[in-house]
Design a protein around this motif. Structure first.
Motif, PDB file in Angstrom:
ATOM      1  N   VAL A 359       0.841  -1.204   0.000  1.00 22.92           N
ATOM      2  CA  VAL A 359       0.000   0.000   0.000  1.00 22.92           C
ATOM      3  C   VAL A 359       0.875   1.253   0.000  1.00 22.92           C
ATOM      4  O   VAL A 359       0.583   2.236  -0.699  1.00 22.92           O
ATOM      5  N   THR A 360       1.959   1.236   0.752  1.00 17.37           N
ATOM      6  CA  THR A 360       2.862   2.388   0.804  1.00 17.37           C
ATOM      7  C   THR A 360       3.470   2.670  -0.561  1.00 17.37           C
ATOM      8  O   THR A 360       3.498   3.820  -1.024  1.00 17.37           O
ATOM      9  N   TRP A 361       3.984   1.620  -1.222  1.00 23.58           N
ATOM     10  CA  TRP A 361       4.538   1.823  -2.565  1.00 23.58           C
ATOM     11  C   TRP A 361       3.484   2.380  -3.516  1.00 23.58           C
ATOM     12  O   TRP A 361       3.772   3.261  -4.323  1.00 23.58           O
ATOM     13  N   GLN A 362       2.266   1.884  -3.390  1.00 28.63           N
ATOM     14  CA  GLN A 362       1.192   2.360  -4.266  1.00 28.63           C
ATOM     15  C   GLN A 362       0.866   3.832  -3.996  1.00 28.63           C
ATOM     16  O   GLN A 362       0.711   4.632  -4.934  1.00 28.63           O
ATOM     17  N   LEU A 363       0.773   4.206  -2.734  1.00 26.39           N
ATOM     18  CA  LEU A 363       0.423   5.592  -2.398  1.00 26.39           C
ATOM     19  C   LEU A 363       1.558   6.551  -2.747  1.00 26.39           C
ATOM     20  O   LEU A 363       1.319   7.732  -3.018  1.00 26.39           O
ATOM     21  N   ARG A 364       2.773   6.051  -2.755  1.00 25.48           N
ATOM     22  CA  ARG A 364       3.917   6.871  -3.199  1.00 25.48           C
ATOM     23  C   ARG A 364       4.006   6.966  -4.724  1.00 25.48           C
ATOM     24  O   ARG A 364       4.774   7.765  -5.250  1.00 25.48           O
ATOM     25  N   GLY A 365       3.254   6.111  -5.422  1.00 31.03           N
ATOM     26  CA  GLY A 365       3.347   6.074  -6.881  1.00 31.03           C
ATOM     27  C   GLY A 365       4.582   5.361  -7.378  1.00 31.03           C
ATOM     28  O   GLY A 365       5.072   5.633  -8.478  1.00 31.03           O
ATOM     29  N   ARG A 366       5.091   4.387  -6.590  1.00 31.53           N
ATOM     30  CA  ARG A 366       6.345   3.710  -6.929  1.00 31.53           C
ATOM     31  C   ARG A 366       6.165   2.201  -7.101  1.00 31.53           C
ATOM     32  O   ARG A 366       7.079   1.420  -6.814  1.00 31.53           O
ATOM     33  N   ALA A 367       5.004   1.789  -7.585  1.00 27.09           N
ATOM     34  CA  ALA A 367       4.736   0.355  -7.717  1.00 27.09           C
ATOM     35  C   ALA A 367       5.000  -0.162  -9.122  1.00 27.09           C
ATOM     36  O   ALA A 367       4.686  -1.315  -9.426  1.00 27.09           O
ATOM     37  N   GLY A 368       5.572   0.656  -9.982  1.00 28.93           N
ATOM     38  CA  GLY A 368       5.953   0.200 -11.311  1.00 28.93           C
ATOM     39  C   GLY A 368       4.770  -0.253 -12.137  1.00 28.93           C
ATOM     40  O   GLY A 368       3.735   0.411 -12.204  1.00 28.93           O
ATOM     41  N   GLU A 369       4.897  -1.437 -12.755  1.00 29.72           N
ATOM     42  CA  GLU A 369       3.844  -1.941 -13.641  1.00 29.72           C
ATOM     43  C   GLU A 369       2.566  -2.292 -12.881  1.00 29.72           C
ATOM     44  O   GLU A 369       1.519  -2.467 -13.499  1.00 29.72           O
TER      45      GLU A 369
END
Length: 396
Positions: A359-369
């Protein structure tokens, strides 16, 4: 007074069967989280470890075990056990310390080295252990009640084996894109249907594996985050650790009724729904605000139930939501874009922490593909043995 804490850093050790001890996995995850936060271990005022009962005495005192492995430096130490909810309750313990002013910054770590096959109760005969009772009295290993629950959904809601298979198809596509996942291969519905029956109607590819793995978070007060240059960090806004509310007719059942084995309605359904309700209420949001969810897909059928219990749709409409693509990447509310337990397997003390990492990576916009467009609010959900609720709401 704010009840939010900042997520300064997240880190994971890849899931798999590595044949090493849980401490190694936890230390790798912890160091990754510290690096992500831009902090040194000596900056940490407290460490909270999520316990693993399979790790011997060091697993029962995981906080101290990880502190020793990282190097004694005087940090406050806490160890937490709540079965599959251990990671979320470790987060809650860390958050409480921060909000109470006891520590500005806390490291939370969970890791497991799981045995092959389904989980067995730790130790010998334990008639006070709900797992032991379930295995010995009912003969109900985990896949047994997964299958019973799937059959109930088929009978009550009209779900099909094909619906269950599509959950695996969806999650495996995301796991194939996740470098931390154990299984990084797309699976087709035909492959699910061709896999061995484990507990009718569920097949091998409908049920999650057991795995080794680790995950860690660095949490801090908002003031500490700002002082260290994080002006707009991901924030944990709510942690739900509620217990069940059973009708009086169910109160006389043995303790096994508080496990997810007790998937009886309305009791089991009410418990999972109450986990989400408490999280939404504390966060001051509703299901309509959720950008993505990470849920506890022990089986493909159970993921569909979480859609309903998180109020992403009405009861009975979980399969409909799936068929319409709502929970796929690009849909209105993507679910398990990490790949879920279908792609990771269970590493019990780490899995709730791994959900928050995603969830953190997603909210940071850093989840790639795997990135969910415009993600602003994420919710996680699982539950633990003996009535441990678990949900975390994070916002950006």
């Amino acid at each position: 007074m704010t009840t939010e804490v900042a997520v300064l850093g997240v880190g994971m050790h890849p899931w798999g069967k590595w044949g090493r001890g849980f401490v190694e996995y936890g230390v790798v995850a912890a160091r990754a989280a510290l690096a992500d936060a831009g902090l040194d271990w000596r900056d940490i005022g407290s460490i909270v470890g999520a316990d693993t009962v399979r790790g011997g005495y060091p697993g029962y005192v995981a906080g101290a075990t990880f502190a020793k492995a990282l190097g004694w430096q005087g940090a406050r130490v806490t160890s937490v056990y709540a079965a599959c909810a251990s990671g979320a309750q470790a987060i809650d313990a860390a958050r409480g310390q921060i909000l109470a002013g006891l520590s500005d910054v806390v490291l939370v770590v969970g890791a497991d080295a799981a045995p092959k096959g389904f989980f067995r109760p730790a130790g010998g005969d334990r008639p006070d252990d709900p797992d032991w009772l379930r295995f010995r009295v009912l003969g109900a290993t985990n896949p047994t009640y997964f299958g019973l629950y799937a059959r109930r959904r088929m009978a009550v809601h009209g779900d099909t084996a094909e619906d269950f298979a599509q959950v695996k198809v969806k999650n495996s596509a995301m796991g194939a894109l996740n470098r931390y996942a154990r299984y990084r291969k797309r699976v087709t519905a035909d492959e699910v249907a061709a896999s061995a029956v484990v507990s009718d109607p569920l097949r091998l590819l409908d049920i999650c594996a057991t795995s080794d793995g680790g995950a860690a978070l660095v949490l801090s007060s908002l003031e500490f985050a700002r002082r260290h240059g994080a002006a707009d960090p991901v924030r944990i806004r709510a942690v739900s650790t509620v217990t069940p509310r059973y009708p009086h007719t169910v109160l006389d059942l043995p303790d096994i009724a508080t496990d997810s084995a007790a998937a009886m309605e309305p009791a089991g359904q009410a418990f999972r729904a109450s986990i989400a309700t408490a999280a939404y209420e504390e966060a001051g949001i509703g299901p309509e605000d959720v950008s993505l969810a990470e849920v506890y897909d022990l089986s493909t059928a159970l993921e569909l139930q979480w859609y309903e219990d998180l109020a992403l749709c009405a009861q009975g409409d979980g399969a409909k939501l799936l068929r319409e693509g709502v929970t796929a990447l690009g849909g209105r509310v993507p679910v398990n874009v990490s790949g879920g337990l279908a792609s990771f397997g269970e590493a019990v003390p780490a899995q709730a922490l791994a959900q928050v990492c995603e969830v953190t990576w997603q909210l940071r916009g850093r989840a790639g593909e795997r990135q969910v467009a415009d993600a602003r609010v994420g919710i996680t959900a699982n539950q633990g043995l003996f009535g441990h609720g678990s949900a975390v709401v994070a916002v950006r």
